[in-house]
Design a protein around this motif. Structure first.
Motif, mmCIF file in Angstrom:
data_model
loop_
_atom_site.group_PDB
_atom_site.id
_atom_site.type_symbol
_atom_site.label_atom_id
_atom_site.label_comp_id
_atom_site.label_asym_id
_atom_site.label_seq_id
_atom_site.Cartn_x
_atom_site.Cartn_y
_atom_site.Cartn_z
ATOM 1 N N VAL A 4 0.849 -1.188 0.000
ATOM 2 C CA VAL A 4 0.000 0.000 0.000
ATOM 3 C C VAL A 4 0.887 1.241 0.000
ATOM 4 O O VAL A 4 1.852 1.321 0.758
ATOM 5 C CB VAL A 4 -0.919 0.019 1.242
ATOM 6 N N VAL A 5 0.556 2.203 -0.862
ATOM 7 C CA VAL A 5 1.230 3.496 -0.868
ATOM 8 C C VAL A 5 0.207 4.553 -0.483
ATOM 9 O O VAL A 5 -0.907 4.578 -1.009
ATOM 10 C CB VAL A 5 1.819 3.821 -2.258
ATOM 11 N N ALA A 6 0.577 5.421 0.463
ATOM 12 C CA ALA A 6 -0.365 6.439 0.955
ATOM 13 C C ALA A 6 0.324 7.790 1.075
ATOM 14 O O ALA A 6 1.555 7.877 1.169
ATOM 15 C CB ALA A 6 -0.942 6.026 2.313
ATOM 16 N N ALA A 7 -0.488 8.828 1.092
ATOM 17 C CA ALA A 7 0.015 10.200 1.218
ATOM 18 C C ALA A 7 0.058 10.620 2.674
ATOM 19 O O ALA A 7 -0.753 10.173 3.496
ATOM 20 C CB ALA A 7 -0.885 11.154 0.434
ATOM 21 N N ASP A 8 1.002 11.500 2.982
ATOM 22 C CA ASP A 8 1.154 12.008 4.341
ATOM 23 C C ASP A 8 0.388 13.322 4.502
ATOM 24 O O ASP A 8 0.664 14.299 3.804
ATOM 25 C CB ASP A 8 2.630 12.227 4.649
ATOM 26 N N TYR A 9 -0.558 13.344 5.422
ATOM 27 C CA TYR A 9 -1.347 14.543 5.679
ATOM 28 C C TYR A 9 -0.797 15.348 6.861
ATOM 29 O O TYR A 9 -1.330 16.400 7.189
ATOM 30 C CB TYR A 9 -2.808 14.169 5.973
ATOM 31 N N GLY A 10 0.233 14.849 7.507
ATOM 32 C CA GLY A 10 0.809 15.572 8.628
ATOM 33 C C GLY A 10 1.681 16.721 8.182
ATOM 34 O O GLY A 10 2.152 16.745 7.036
ATOM 35 N N ASP A 11 1.899 17.680 9.071
ATOM 36 C CA ASP A 11 2.791 18.788 8.729
ATOM 37 C C ASP A 11 4.058 18.765 9.562
ATOM 38 O O ASP A 11 4.857 19.684 9.525
ATOM 39 C CB ASP A 11 2.073 20.136 8.875
ATOM 40 N N ASN A 12 4.275 17.690 10.305
ATOM 41 C CA ASN A 12 5.521 17.481 11.043
ATOM 42 C C ASN A 12 5.615 15.996 11.389
ATOM 43 O O ASN A 12 4.619 15.265 11.301
ATOM 44 C CB ASN A 12 5.586 18.360 12.307
ATOM 45 N N PRO A 13 6.807 15.509 11.790
ATOM 46 C CA PRO A 13 6.959 14.078 12.069
ATOM 47 C C PRO A 13 6.031 13.568 13.165
ATOM 48 O O PRO A 13 5.644 12.396 13.169
ATOM 49 C CB PRO A 13 8.432 13.969 12.492
ATOM 50 N N GLN A 14 5.661 14.438 14.093
ATOM 51 C CA GLN A 14 4.819 14.007 15.207
ATOM 52 C C GLN A 14 3.401 13.643 14.782
ATOM 53 O O GLN A 14 2.763 12.797 15.402
ATOM 54 C CB GLN A 14 4.766 15.087 16.292
ATOM 55 N N ASN A 15 2.878 14.297 13.744
ATOM 56 C CA ASN A 15 1.517 13.960 13.326
ATOM 57 C C ASN A 15 1.476 13.342 11.928
ATOM 58 O O ASN A 15 0.493 13.443 11.209
ATOM 59 C CB ASN A 15 0.598 15.188 13.402
ATOM 60 N N SER A 16 2.558 12.670 11.556
ATOM 61 C CA SER A 16 2.609 11.986 10.275
ATOM 62 C C SER A 16 1.503 10.939 10.167
ATOM 63 O O SER A 16 1.129 10.302 11.156
ATOM 64 C CB SER A 16 3.969 11.307 10.095
ATOM 65 N N SER A 17 1.001 10.744 8.963
ATOM 66 C CA SER A 17 -0.025 9.735 8.716
ATOM 67 C C SER A 17 0.497 8.310 8.905
ATOM 68 O O SER A 17 -0.283 7.365 8.945
ATOM 69 C CB SER A 17 -0.575 9.867 7.297
ATOM 70 N N SER A 18 1.802 8.159 9.014
ATOM 71 C CA SER A 18 2.367 6.817 9.179
ATOM 72 C C SER A 18 1.817 6.113 10.415
ATOM 73 O O SER A 18 1.617 4.895 10.411
ATOM 74 C CB SER A 18 3.895 6.891 9.260
ATOM 75 N N GLY A 19 1.548 6.876 11.483
ATOM 76 C CA GLY A 19 0.992 6.278 12.692
ATOM 77 C C GLY A 19 -0.384 5.683 12.457
ATOM 78 O O GLY A 19 -0.694 4.582 12.939
ATOM 79 N N TYR A 20 -1.209 6.406 11.706
ATOM 80 C CA TYR A 20 -2.550 5.904 11.407
ATOM 81 C C TYR A 20 -2.469 4.602 10.620
ATOM 82 O O TYR A 20 -3.140 3.607 10.938
ATOM 83 C CB TYR A 20 -3.326 6.951 10.601
ATOM 84 N N TRP A 21 -1.643 4.581 9.563
ATOM 85 C CA TRP A 21 -1.566 3.392 8.722
ATOM 86 C C TRP A 21 -0.940 2.202 9.449
ATOM 87 O O TRP A 21 -1.319 1.046 9.213
ATOM 88 C CB TRP A 21 -0.784 3.712 7.454
ATOM 89 N N LYS A 22 -0.014 2.468 10.339
ATOM 90 C CA LYS A 22 0.585 1.383 11.129
ATOM 91 C C LYS A 22 -0.466 0.720 12.000
ATOM 92 O O LYS A 22 -0.560 -0.519 12.063
ATOM 93 C CB LYS A 22 1.729 1.928 11.987
ATOM 94 N N ASP A 23 -1.280 1.542 12.679
ATOM 95 C CA ASP A 23 -2.345 0.999 13.528
ATOM 96 C C ASP A 23 -3.397 0.281 12.696
ATOM 97 O O ASP A 23 -3.919 -0.771 13.093
ATOM 98 C CB ASP A 23 -2.999 2.116 14.335
ATOM 99 N N LEU A 24 -3.725 0.850 11.529
ATOM 100 C CA LEU A 24 -4.734 0.239 10.666
ATOM 101 C C LEU A 24 -4.258 -1.124 10.185
ATOM 102 O O LEU A 24 -5.020 -2.109 10.205
ATOM 103 C CB LEU A 24 -5.009 1.153 9.465
ATOM 104 N N ALA A 25 -2.999 -1.210 9.736
ATOM 105 C CA ALA A 25 -2.464 -2.480 9.249
ATOM 106 C C ALA A 25 -2.450 -3.533 10.351
ATOM 107 O O ALA A 25 -2.814 -4.695 10.118
ATOM 108 C CB ALA A 25 -1.053 -2.276 8.697
ATOM 109 N N ALA A 26 -2.053 -3.127 11.546
ATOM 110 C CA ALA A 26 -2.012 -4.078 12.659
ATOM 111 C C ALA A 26 -3.407 -4.594 12.993
ATOM 112 O O ALA A 26 -3.603 -5.792 13.238
ATOM 113 C CB ALA A 26 -1.380 -3.413 13.882
#
Length: 433
Positions: A41-63
């Motif tokens: 899966v490839v996704a876009a980052d909606y965060g404006d800094n590393p702390q609120n990067s979308s990577s956290g959302y996708w990590k939780d979703l995948a798990a």
């Protein structure tokens, strides 16, 4: 959403997230119990800094998905909006398309026969949950390939203090300012100018998002990029009148400030509004926090129209698509999970975005709190919103053409009819091929 509208993304390299590996399969079109399947899966980052990067959302979703679906592994790569579309294009060109992409456009891939249709992927309940305007915008020749991920609408923001000081808004006004027509906008802008406001009305027609500002005005003028048959109508009489109004009544009377609209980007206008230098401008939900953090008290209303009657507002969406990699069943199961109400709400709440589903819409309607109340103003405009003609594979080129040329039409001596005709001719030519 991409630079055209919800571009909150921070620049930077991809954040690759690899979830826990579980057992699964890899048949051409259906799930078996013999082999492992990995969904890329490839996704876009909606965060404006590393702390609120979308990577956290996708990590939780995948798990969460892997826990409920033994046999399928999910690997998610999150890229900034400035590079995600290009990354997917590179992968497709190299014959290594991801299974699922969450990016800004789908029509080119659909036209090339590279995508599964929505009804090949989704459970009936999931497919039926999309808000109708967004589902329709995801179609190519009446078949849905693009699945809306998140959405947004636009409203007219105004600085309460500046309007009050200029006598536009009464000091004891309970319901705020309620302009209905462009005549109301012009009158207010004149008062703001007389009161010394640097930019009575910001008109960002610069490259960053000229196609969005243009569409807002076209719709409010009774026109749009396309007609009711979805054919390009960029040079319609209504659209020409709209840009003549902007040239003569707004720019021509000095109501848009000293900056040249064609060289003014959206973020620069947002920054000026947040500094208290702009009386009015069109904005989306990301301006809520930016202005509030700077202490600006503002109001929001629907964009006034040319004649004061109601016209559709502009909506925007980002898209999810699934490539024909032989993992139709697995991709469909992941997408059904992605669009579960709890997962939709988790993402929209994190980034002050609007849902693309009816269930998400209802959940937001029921939400409480100051932030939720502000977002509901945008939400109310969503069901009747019109989107870019993203189902046309020509749209990306047309959008770029608008960015390059539209600013010149509103300059003193500009020729809106000629500029719109040039853009329209190129659009029709591209659409025919």
């Amino acid at each position: 959403m991409k630079g055209r509208y919800l571009s909150l993304a921070a620049a930077g390299a991809a954040l690759c997230l690899t979830a826990v590996t579980l057992t699964g399969c890899g048949s051409m079109e259906s799930l078996t119990e013999d082999n492992e399947v990995t969904l890329r899966v490839v996704a876009a980052d909606y965060g404006d800094n590393p702390q609120n990067s979308s990577s956290g959302y996708w990590k939780d979703l995948a798990a969460g998905f892997e826990k409920d679906h033994p046999g399928i592994k999910v690997e998610v790569s999150v890229y900034s909006w400035s590079e995600v579309d290009a990354k997917v294009a590179e992968m497709v060109k190299a014959g290594k398309a991801p299974d699922i992409a969450q990016i800004g456009a789908y029509a080119d891939y659909a036209a090339a026969g590279k995508l599964y249709t929505a009804d090949e992927l989704l459970a009936v309940k999931t497919e039926a949950d999309f808000l109708a305007p967004l589902a329709d915008a995801g179609k190519v020749k009446r078949v849905q390939y693009g699945m809306p991920f998140v959405s947004s609408t636009r409203l007219l923001f105004y600085n309460e203090k500046l309007l009050t000081d200029a006598g536009v808004l009464a000091k004891d006004a309970k319901g705020g300012w309620q302009p209905k027509s462009w005549a109301d906008l012009e009158a207010a802008a004149k008062k703001l100018k007389a009161a010394g406001v640097p930019t009575p009305f910001a008109l960002p027609l610069g490259r960053e998002e000229a196609q969005a500002e243009t569409m807002m005005w076209l719709l409010a003028g009774g026109g749009g990029y396309t007609d009711n048959e979805e054919a390009y109508a960029i040079d319609s009489p209504e659209n020409v009148k709209t840009f003549e109004f902007l040239r003569d009544r707004m720019v021509g009377q000095g109501l848009t400030g000293a900056a040249e609209p064609g060289k003014t980007d959206r973020q620069a206008a947002f920054d000026a509004f947040s500094r208290g230098e702009v009386g009015m401008l069109n904005g989306h939900p990301t301006l809520l926090k930016q202005a509030a953090e700077k202490g600006v008290k503002f109001g929001m209303v629907a964009m006034p129209t040319a004649d004061g009657t109601e016209h559709p507002t502009m909506g925007v969406a980002d898209w999810v698509m699934a490539f024909k990699n032989g993992h139709r069943v697995e991709s469909g199961r992941f997408l059904d999970y992605l669009y579960e109400p709890k997962n939709v709400t988790a993402f929209t709440a994190k980034y002050d975005l609007l849902p693309a589903t009816t269930s998400g819409y209802r959940a937001m309607e029921a939400a409480t709190g100051a932030s939720a109340q502000q977002l509901k103003v945008f939400l109310q405009a969503l069901p009747n919103a019109r989107l870019y003609p993203v189902g046309k594979k020509s749209w990306a080129g047309v959008s770029e053409d608008v960015k390059q040329k539209i600013g010149a039409s509103v300059q003193p001596g500009g020729q809106p009819a000629k500029v719109l005709e040039e853009i329209a001719l190129a659009a029709r030519t591209a659409d025919a091929h």
